[in-house]
Design a protein around this motif. Structure first.
Motif: not given
Length: 548
Positions: A112-126
């Protein structure tokens, strides 16, 4: 008789019954303010738990969070453990590589992530092997990814009562910052966290130096300044809810916003690392609020690193009441607080007073603490003999996740070894003089980097100082000082050495403790929890004495 279970659910139910109308506010630097109550958030946390159940989250599943100090994070503190799942707050300041390692090692099912970290999460997902569900906290600004939004999950959930849980159910996990290798995972049961919450509440409500008698008349305000990803926010979201205090969640830390909140919301208590206190004392907007802060007299509890005397004095001048706490990730975290005994007389000498005030303090109830030598023998309570702090307490993690060797090392002799080097005072207080990994070993003798930093900080031109041990051909290690001057101030290496020589002459430190070199920088590197990152400094300057 049936055993009554010590669970966060039973604590939360009590808070709802007794303090239902007390305010919980989310007042971020930017965006919409939310003013709610414990009663309303109790229902929202039930709905959140049921919404997560509908999405396939069950008992034992690990739920990671990447969030600031928001009201949704507060709800998650209750909802996730409350449903029998395991809350895993992630340090938002860690490197992506460390986050990938931690999430995979913990086998987190949900992120569960704050929208501020959306770009980071997209990089982490793979790179994330166990995460099956991603949920976004859009913070009223709208989602920036296609993942489900937490408010929608709360709306679709029903206010179903939390289940009866066994108190030995794991409630949370957390990881160390990894300053000496890969981060290590620790876990905490409901029983451990309830006992920590109850004991902390006793300390903050009744211990001299921490209690606010005026709060018996009306709800006082606690500002949740400690990041909620840092060891349960030091336990204060649960503790101050149990005390019935009004709580404010300020979102992402902003010094100017924070000093304004302290003044306008009449904040009585907050906590943070020394760096955060320094940032408040140097905030450009602080002068506008000094008169109000002096009127409120808010307590600022410093933990995570030693409180330098000079920083304590500057805080007091502005109107803060500086206090000290001590703990670590593995201890949930509170072990000691710098409180005063009811019969204790305060020193009249100012220097002695601040020495007492900045000491690591006394153990809180249910903490068995000792300062010992390498054979686990207690060192003399003479304020001089150094040893390691070891502890036993109901809330110390029983093991490191998946690491039997480190667990065995940490718990050798039946005590948890903190790695903190301290002296034991005649009055029973402890004073940390260094981390075992930071103490400087020169010619077979120890030099306290913390004591040198404290003395350097008394120079009027110095804003911050870090002292590290640097390899030396003859002595093994020698101290090197890394100094941040105050804005606009000019200071030289010779001036710093001459300043320290005064303390040599007065007998405070031996001459051989004087740093071999003083380096000036614009800023010091910080760890993910806001402490000075000496690991970076040691690597950066490891050859500095060889070069000279």
């Amino acid at each position: 008789m049936e055993k009554y279970q010590l669970t966060l659910n039973n604590v939360w139910k009590y808070i709802k019954e007794v303090f239902s109308e007390v305010e919980v506010a989310y007042l971020p630097p930017h965006g919409n303010n939310i003013r709610s109550t414990y009663g309303r958030e109790y229902e929202r946390s039930m709905r959140l738990a049921d919404g997560l159940r509908q999405m396939g989250v069950g008992p034992g599943d690990r739920v990671a969070t990447l969030d600031w100090n928001t009201i949704w994070h507060f709800d998650l503190y209750w909802a996730v453990p409350g449903m029998g799942a395991v809350l895993h707050p992630l340090n938002v300041r860690l490197a992506p590589e460390d986050l990938v390692y931690i999430i995979n090692h913990a086998r987190d099912k949900v992120l569960i992530y704050h929208r501020d970290f959306a770009p980071l999460v997209e990089k982490l997902k793979p790179h994330l092997k166990s995460v099956q569900l991603y949920i976004q906290i859009s913070d009223g600004a709208g989602p920036v990814a296609k993942d489900p939004e937490i408010e929608d999950i709360i709306k679709q959930g029903q206010p179903k009562p939390f289940p009866d849980l066994n108190e030995d159910t794991v409630a949370t996990i957390g990881y160390t910052s990894g300053t000496t290798g890969r981060p290590k995972g620790a876990y905490f049961t409901h029983r451990a966290l309830v006992l920590h919450t109850l004991t902390s509440a006793v300390a903050f409500a009744g211990f001299r130096g921490f209690a606010r008698p005026e709060c018996a008349e009306e709800p006082c305000t606690f500002l949740q300044l400690v990041p909620m990803f840092h060891v349960h926010g030091w336990g204060t979201p649960w503790t101050f809810a149990l005390l019935g205090w009004r709580q404010i969640y300020p979102g992402r830390f902003d010094p100017n916003h924070t000093v304004r909140l302290i003044a306008e919301e009449k904040v009585k208590t907050m906590a943070g690392v020394p760096t955060v206190l320094y940032m408040l004392l140097t905030a450009p907007d602080l002068p506008k609020y000094v008169a109000k802060i002096r009127e409120i007299k808010p307590i600022f509890v410093v933990g995570g690193a030693a409180l330098p005397k000079e920083l304590a004095k500057k805080a007091a001048e502005v109107g803060f009441i500086p206090r000290v706490g001590y703990g670590m990730t593995e201890t949930a975290p509170i072990l000691t607080l710098g409180f005063f005994r009811p019969t204790e007389k305060m020193p009249q000498d100012l220097d002695e007073y601040y020495s007492l005030l900045t000491a690591t303090g006394l153990p809180i109830p249910l903490v068995d603490l000792a300062v010992v030598d390498e054979n686990l023998n207690p060192v003399p309570k003479d304020g001089k003999t150094m040893g390691e702090i070891v502890v036993r307490s109901p809330w110390v993690t029983p093991e490191y996740l998946g690491d039997s060797e480190k667990t065995k090392e940490a718990w050798r002799g039946g005590w948890f070894h903190t790695g903190d080097v301290a002296v034991w005072m005649p009055d029973g207080r402890v004073r940390i003089v260094d981390r075992a990994k930071d103490v400087i070993k020169s010619g077979g003798e120890w030099i306290s980097s913390l004591q040198l930093e404290d003395l350097i900080a008394t120079h009027p031109a110095v804003a911050q100082a870090a002292v590290i041990g640097v390899p030396h051909e003859k002595w093994g290690e020698r101290p090197v000082a890394v100094v941040v001057p105050k804005p606009g101030a000019m200071v030289t290496e010779q001036e710093i050495i001459k300043h320290l020589e005064k303390f040599v002459e007065s007998g405070k430190i031996p001459k051989w403790w004087l740093p071999d070199k003083v380096i000036f920088v614009q800023q010091l590197p910080l760890t993910g929890t806001g402490k000075i990152d000496k690991k970076v400094l040691k690597e950066q300057y490891k050859d500095i004495l060889r070069q000279s």
